[in-house]
Design an enzyme around this catalytic site. Structure first.
Site, PDB file in Angstrom:
ATOM      1  N   ARG A   1      -1.884  -5.920  -8.577  1.00  0.00           N
ATOM      2  CA  ARG A   1      -0.635  -6.643  -8.341  1.00  0.00           C
ATOM      3  C   ARG A   1      -0.386  -7.686  -9.414  1.00  0.00           C
ATOM      4  O   ARG A   1       0.722  -7.872  -9.878  1.00  0.00           O
ATOM      5  CB  ARG A   1      -0.691  -7.355  -6.972  1.00  0.00           C
TER       6      ARG A   1
ATOM      7  N   SER B   1      -2.853  -7.785   2.750  1.00  0.00           N
ATOM      8  CA  SER B   1      -3.153  -7.670   4.182  1.00  0.00           C
ATOM      9  C   SER B   1      -3.609  -9.019   4.727  1.00  0.00           C
ATOM     10  O   SER B   1      -3.277  -9.392   5.849  1.00  0.00           O
ATOM     11  CB  SER B   1      -4.261  -6.639   4.416  1.00  0.00           C
TER      12      SER B   1
ATOM     13  N   LYS C   1     -16.892  -7.494   6.053  1.00  0.00           N
ATOM     14  CA  LYS C   1     -15.704  -8.266   6.393  1.00  0.00           C
ATOM     15  C   LYS C   1     -15.562  -8.233   7.891  1.00  0.00           C
ATOM     16  O   LYS C   1     -16.139  -7.390   8.551  1.00  0.00           O
ATOM     17  CB  LYS C   1     -14.467  -7.626   5.760  1.00  0.00           C
TER      18      LYS C   1
ATOM     19  N   HIS D   1       0.845  -1.208   0.000  1.00  0.00           N
ATOM     20  CA  HIS D   1       0.000   0.000   0.000  1.00  0.00           C
ATOM     21  C   HIS D   1       0.873   1.249   0.000  1.00  0.00           C
ATOM     22  O   HIS D   1       0.608   2.202  -0.731  1.00  0.00           O
ATOM     23  CB  HIS D   1      -0.898   0.041   1.250  1.00  0.00           C
TER      24      HIS D   1
HETATM   25  O1  PNS Z   1      -9.015  -3.042   0.025  1.00  0.00           O
HETATM   26  P1  PNS Z   1     -10.282  -3.566  -0.603  1.00  0.00           P
HETATM   27  O2  PNS Z   1     -11.041  -4.374   0.425  1.00  0.00           O
HETATM   28  O3  PNS Z   1     -10.016  -4.329  -1.865  1.00  0.00           O
HETATM   29  O4  PNS Z   1     -11.171  -2.279  -0.964  1.00  0.00           O
HETATM   30  C1  PNS Z   1     -12.439  -2.437  -1.552  1.00  0.00           C
HETATM   31  C2  PNS Z   1     -13.213  -1.102  -1.568  1.00  0.00           C
HETATM   32  C3  PNS Z   1     -13.319  -0.542  -0.171  1.00  0.00           C
HETATM   33  C4  PNS Z   1     -12.473  -0.118  -2.450  1.00  0.00           C
HETATM   34  C5  PNS Z   1     -14.624  -1.361  -2.173  1.00  0.00           C
HETATM   35  O5  PNS Z   1     -15.205  -2.435  -1.522  1.00  0.00           O
HETATM   36  C6  PNS Z   1     -15.533  -0.149  -2.089  1.00  0.00           C
HETATM   37  O6  PNS Z   1     -15.349   0.809  -2.803  1.00  0.00           O
HETATM   38  N1  PNS Z   1     -16.540  -0.208  -1.191  1.00  0.00           N
HETATM   39  C7  PNS Z   1     -17.491   0.861  -0.988  1.00  0.00           C
HETATM   40  C8  PNS Z   1     -18.839   0.522  -1.628  1.00  0.00           C
HETATM   41  C9  PNS Z   1     -18.750   0.761  -3.114  1.00  0.00           C
HETATM   42  O7  PNS Z   1     -18.794   1.879  -3.569  1.00  0.00           O
HETATM   43  N2  PNS Z   1     -18.553  -0.333  -3.884  1.00  0.00           N
HETATM   44  C10 PNS Z   1     -18.291  -0.255  -5.308  1.00  0.00           C
HETATM   45  C11 PNS Z   1     -19.547  -0.196  -6.097  1.00  0.00           C
HETATM   46  S1  PNS Z   1     -19.714  -1.697  -6.929  1.00  0.00           S
END
Ligand code: PNS
Length: 165
Positions: free
Chosen positions: A97, A135, A48, A24
């Site tokens: 990645r 993570s 989660k 990150h």
């Molecule tokens: O680190 P991650 O868990 O891969 O991050 C995922 C994240 C937080 C970027 C994603 O789940 C997100 O944007 N969640 C907020 C709800 C949303 O807007 N989802 C996308 C629309 S499909």
């Protein structure tokens, strides 16, 4: 001419950051070099089961990004594009990645574009030393006493030790 062309660009780098890893941080460094402001945004209320509370994740992120003056740490709830719009951000930054990340990232980027076509998702590649780092795997290593040195900042290493001791 596009009137937004010469304006300062704010990018949102969203994620769970449970906890922040050196992968990150590598992406934050790359993003901070390109965008005028980079907001690292911790997502709240995901389905989660996090190891660290949002407050702890923010605390760690703030400490390890302190030296970047154009990097800010925040949290958001609800839709990412709503948050990005509210912050006046035109870019969502995500790291890819490996090919395995691509499908999920593509779906998310396209869905975000459907909801808010004015916001672009920009993908960056972390340094190859971090291409296997997540993570989730760091937590698994730490849980069973494996070495996480070099994978996460020293502060996070300490916090992981404290969680599992
Ligand atoms: O680190 P991650 O868990 O891969 O991050 C995922 C994240 C937080 C970027 C994603 O789940 C997100 O944007 N969640 C907020 C709800 C949303 O807007 N989802 C996308 C629309 S499909």
């Amino acid at each position: 001419m596009d009137s937004a062309k010469n304006k300062a660009v704010t990018a949102i780098y969203p994620g769970s950051f449970d906890p922040v890893t050196n992968g990150h941080l590598d992406l934050i460094a790359r993003g901070a070099r390109i965008f005028d402001t980079l907001v690292v945004a911790v997502a709240r209320n995901l389905d989660k089961d996090p190891l660290f509370a949002v407050k702890e994740r923010i605390e760690m992120l703030e400490a390890v990004t302190f030296d970047w003056k154009n990097v800010e740490v925040d949290m958001f709830e609800g839709l990412l594009v709503d948050y990005a719009r509210a912050r006046g951000a035109r870019v969502i930054l995500r790291g890819i990645r490996a090919v395995s990340d691509y499908e999920y990232e593509l779906q998310m980027a396209m869905m975000n574009r459907k909801v808010e076509p004015q916001i672009e998702t920009v993908f960056m590649l972390p340094g190859e030393a971090y291409s296997y780092l997540s993570s989730r795997l760091v937590k698994e290593l730490a849980r069973f006493g494996g070495p996480v040195k070099g994978l996460v900042p020293a502060l996070v290493e300490e916090r992981l030790k404290a969680k599992f001791s």
